[in-house]
Write a protein that holds these residues in place. Sequence first.
Motif, PDB file in Angstrom:
ATOM      1  N   LYS A  69       0.515  -1.149  -0.035  1.00 26.51           N
ATOM      2  CA  LYS A  69      -0.065  -0.377  -0.367  1.00 26.51           C
ATOM      3  C   LYS A  69       1.245   1.276   0.148  1.00 26.51           C
ATOM      4  N   ALA A  70       1.708   1.155   0.623  1.00 28.82           N
ATOM      5  CA  ALA A  70       2.768   2.331   0.754  1.00 28.82           C
ATOM      6  C   ALA A  70       3.877   2.274  -0.271  1.00 28.82           C
ATOM      7  N   MET A  71       3.760   1.539  -1.158  1.00 26.98           N
ATOM      8  CA  MET A  71       4.517   1.697  -2.349  1.00 26.98           C
ATOM      9  C   MET A  71       3.411   1.945  -4.042  1.00 26.98           C
ATOM     10  N   GLU A  72       2.161   1.690  -3.424  1.00 27.59           N
ATOM     11  CA  GLU A  72       0.950   1.956  -4.472  1.00 27.59           C
ATOM     12  C   GLU A  72       0.747   3.495  -4.308  1.00 27.59           C
ATOM     13  N   LYS A  73       0.767   3.989  -2.447  1.00 27.97           N
ATOM     14  CA  LYS A  73       1.112   5.209  -2.774  1.00 27.97           C
ATOM     15  C   LYS A  73       1.980   6.469  -3.205  1.00 27.97           C
ATOM     16  N   GLU A  74       3.368   6.645  -3.205  1.00 32.26           N
ATOM     17  CA  GLU A  74       4.226   6.380  -3.436  1.00 32.26           C
ATOM     18  C   GLU A  74       4.322   6.307  -5.273  1.00 32.26           C
ATOM     19  N   ALA A  75       3.674   5.184  -5.966  1.00 34.94           N
ATOM     20  CA  ALA A  75       3.801   5.378  -7.632  1.00 34.94           C
ATOM     21  C   ALA A  75       2.515   6.180  -7.790  1.00 34.94           C
ATOM     22  N   ALA A  76       1.419   6.571  -7.268  1.00 34.03           N
ATOM     23  CA  ALA A  76       0.494   7.729  -7.256  1.00 34.03           C
ATOM     24  C   ALA A  76       0.853   9.168  -7.016  1.00 34.03           C
ATOM     25  N   ARG A  77       1.371   9.184  -6.241  1.00 31.08           N
ATOM     26  CA  ARG A  77       2.076  10.751  -6.204  1.00 31.08           C
ATOM     27  C   ARG A  77       3.151  11.081  -7.365  1.00 31.08           C
ATOM     28  N   LYS A  78       3.869  10.579  -7.301  1.00 33.89           N
ATOM     29  CA  LYS A  78       4.375  10.276  -8.403  1.00 33.89           C
ATOM     30  C   LYS A  78       4.739  10.283 -10.233  1.00 33.89           C
ATOM     31  N   ALA A  79       3.538   9.595 -10.456  1.00 35.61           N
ATOM     32  CA  ALA A  79       2.188  10.185 -11.253  1.00 35.61           C
ATOM     33  C   ALA A  79       1.141  10.882 -11.604  1.00 35.61           C
ATOM     34  N   LYS A  80       1.240  11.668 -10.325  1.00 37.09           N
ATOM     35  CA  LYS A  80       0.446  12.939 -10.206  1.00 37.09           C
ATOM     36  C   LYS A  80       1.600  14.400 -10.822  1.00 37.09           C
ATOM     37  N   ARG A  81       3.071  14.095 -10.057  1.00 31.41           N
ATOM     38  CA  ARG A  81       3.766  15.363  -9.677  1.00 31.41           C
ATOM     39  C   ARG A  81       4.148  14.787 -11.355  1.00 31.41           C
ATOM     40  N   GLU A  82       4.703  13.981 -12.264  1.00 33.12           N
ATOM     41  CA  GLU A  82       4.797  14.097 -14.040  1.00 33.12           C
ATOM     42  C   GLU A  82       4.348  14.405 -14.677  1.00 33.12           C
ATOM     43  N   ALA A  83       2.632  14.761 -13.978  1.00 34.05           N
ATOM     44  CA  ALA A  83       1.312  14.927 -15.061  1.00 34.05           C
ATOM     45  C   ALA A  83       1.742  15.715 -14.757  1.00 34.05           C
ATOM     46  N   LYS A  84       1.468  16.416 -13.442  1.00 32.97           N
ATOM     47  CA  LYS A  84       1.522  18.141 -13.313  1.00 32.97           C
ATOM     48  C   LYS A  84       2.899  19.267 -14.521  1.00 32.97           C
ATOM     49  N   ALA A  85       4.045  17.860 -14.070  1.00 31.34           N
ATOM     50  CA  ALA A  85       4.743  18.816 -14.786  1.00 31.34           C
ATOM     51  C   ALA A  85       5.231  18.874 -16.025  1.00 31.34           C
ATOM     52  N   ARG A  86       4.379  17.753 -16.826  1.00 33.62           N
ATOM     53  CA  ARG A  86       4.370  17.472 -18.128  1.00 33.62           C
ATOM     54  C   ARG A  86       2.899  19.087 -18.730  1.00 33.62           C
ATOM     55  N   ARG A  87       1.678  18.413 -18.202  1.00 30.65           N
ATOM     56  CA  ARG A  87       0.928  20.020 -18.612  1.00 30.65           C
ATOM     57  C   ARG A  87       1.814  21.049 -18.227  1.00 30.65           C
ATOM     58  N   ALA A  88       2.923  21.939 -17.489  1.00 30.42           N
ATOM     59  CA  ALA A  88       3.803  23.385 -17.190  1.00 30.42           C
ATOM     60  C   ALA A  88       4.058  23.161 -18.238  1.00 30.42           C
ATOM     61  N   LEU A  89       4.694  22.079 -18.901  1.00 33.10           N
ATOM     62  CA  LEU A  89       6.054  22.405 -19.736  1.00 33.10           C
ATOM     63  C   LEU A  89       5.316  21.796 -21.760  1.00 33.10           C
ATOM     64  N   ARG A  90       3.910  22.273 -21.025  1.00 33.19           N
ATOM     65  CA  ARG A  90       2.772  21.734 -22.426  1.00 33.19           C
ATOM     66  C   ARG A  90       2.915  20.562 -23.412  1.00 33.19           C
ATOM     67  N   LEU A  91       3.264  19.573 -22.378  1.00 37.96           N
ATOM     68  CA  LEU A  91       3.721  18.408 -23.339  1.00 37.96           C
ATOM     69  C   LEU A  91       2.718  17.235 -23.369  1.00 37.96           C
ATOM     70  N   PRO A  92       2.781  16.308 -24.253  1.00 34.74           N
ATOM     71  CA  PRO A  92       1.204  15.199 -24.492  1.00 34.74           C
ATOM     72  C   PRO A  92       0.871  14.546 -23.216  1.00 34.74           C
ATOM     73  N   PRO A  93      -0.256  14.199 -22.377  1.00 35.31           N
ATOM     74  CA  PRO A  93       0.185  13.022 -21.355  1.00 35.31           C
ATOM     75  C   PRO A  93       1.094  11.811 -21.544  1.00 35.31           C
ATOM     76  N   SER A  94       1.547  11.310 -20.814  1.00 36.56           N
ATOM     77  CA  SER A  94       2.058   9.916 -20.745  1.00 36.56           C
ATOM     78  C   SER A  94       1.333   8.476 -21.418  1.00 36.56           C
ATOM     79  N   ARG A  95       1.586   8.027 -22.211  1.00 39.69           N
ATOM     80  CA  ARG A  95       0.933   6.549 -22.435  1.00 39.69           C
ATOM     81  C   ARG A  95       1.506   5.326 -21.439  1.00 39.69           C
ATOM     82  N   VAL A  96       1.812   5.163 -20.664  1.00 36.63           N
ATOM     83  CA  VAL A  96       2.499   4.744 -20.129  1.00 36.63           C
ATOM     84  C   VAL A  96       1.987   4.680 -18.545  1.00 36.63           C
TER      85      VAL A  96
END
Length: 79
Positions: free
Chosen positions: A52-79
């Motif tokens: 559960k801790a690993m799942e929570k950390e992965a969700a936080r990482k995905a959210k952080r990456e999506a925010k960074a991609r939006r800030a750079l105006r890149l398309p969403p990640s396919r993964v």
Amino acid sequence: MAFLLVGVVLLALKWGGVEPVAGLDWGWVAAPFGAAVLWWWWADWSGYTQRKAMEKEAARKAKREAKARRALRLPPSRV
């Protein structure tokens, strides 16, 4: 956590003299605390807590990456 909450409520009702809990044996009132201990033991033994801790950390990482991609105006990640 639910076992702990039930145990605290039963304990308060027992000490407060509220029927029908006041008439129960102490074993019934203490049973939720024992169930909580068993749950925590099983969760640690089976790896549930770590998973559960690993799942929570992965969700936080995905959210952080999506925010960074939006800030750079890149398309969403396919993964």
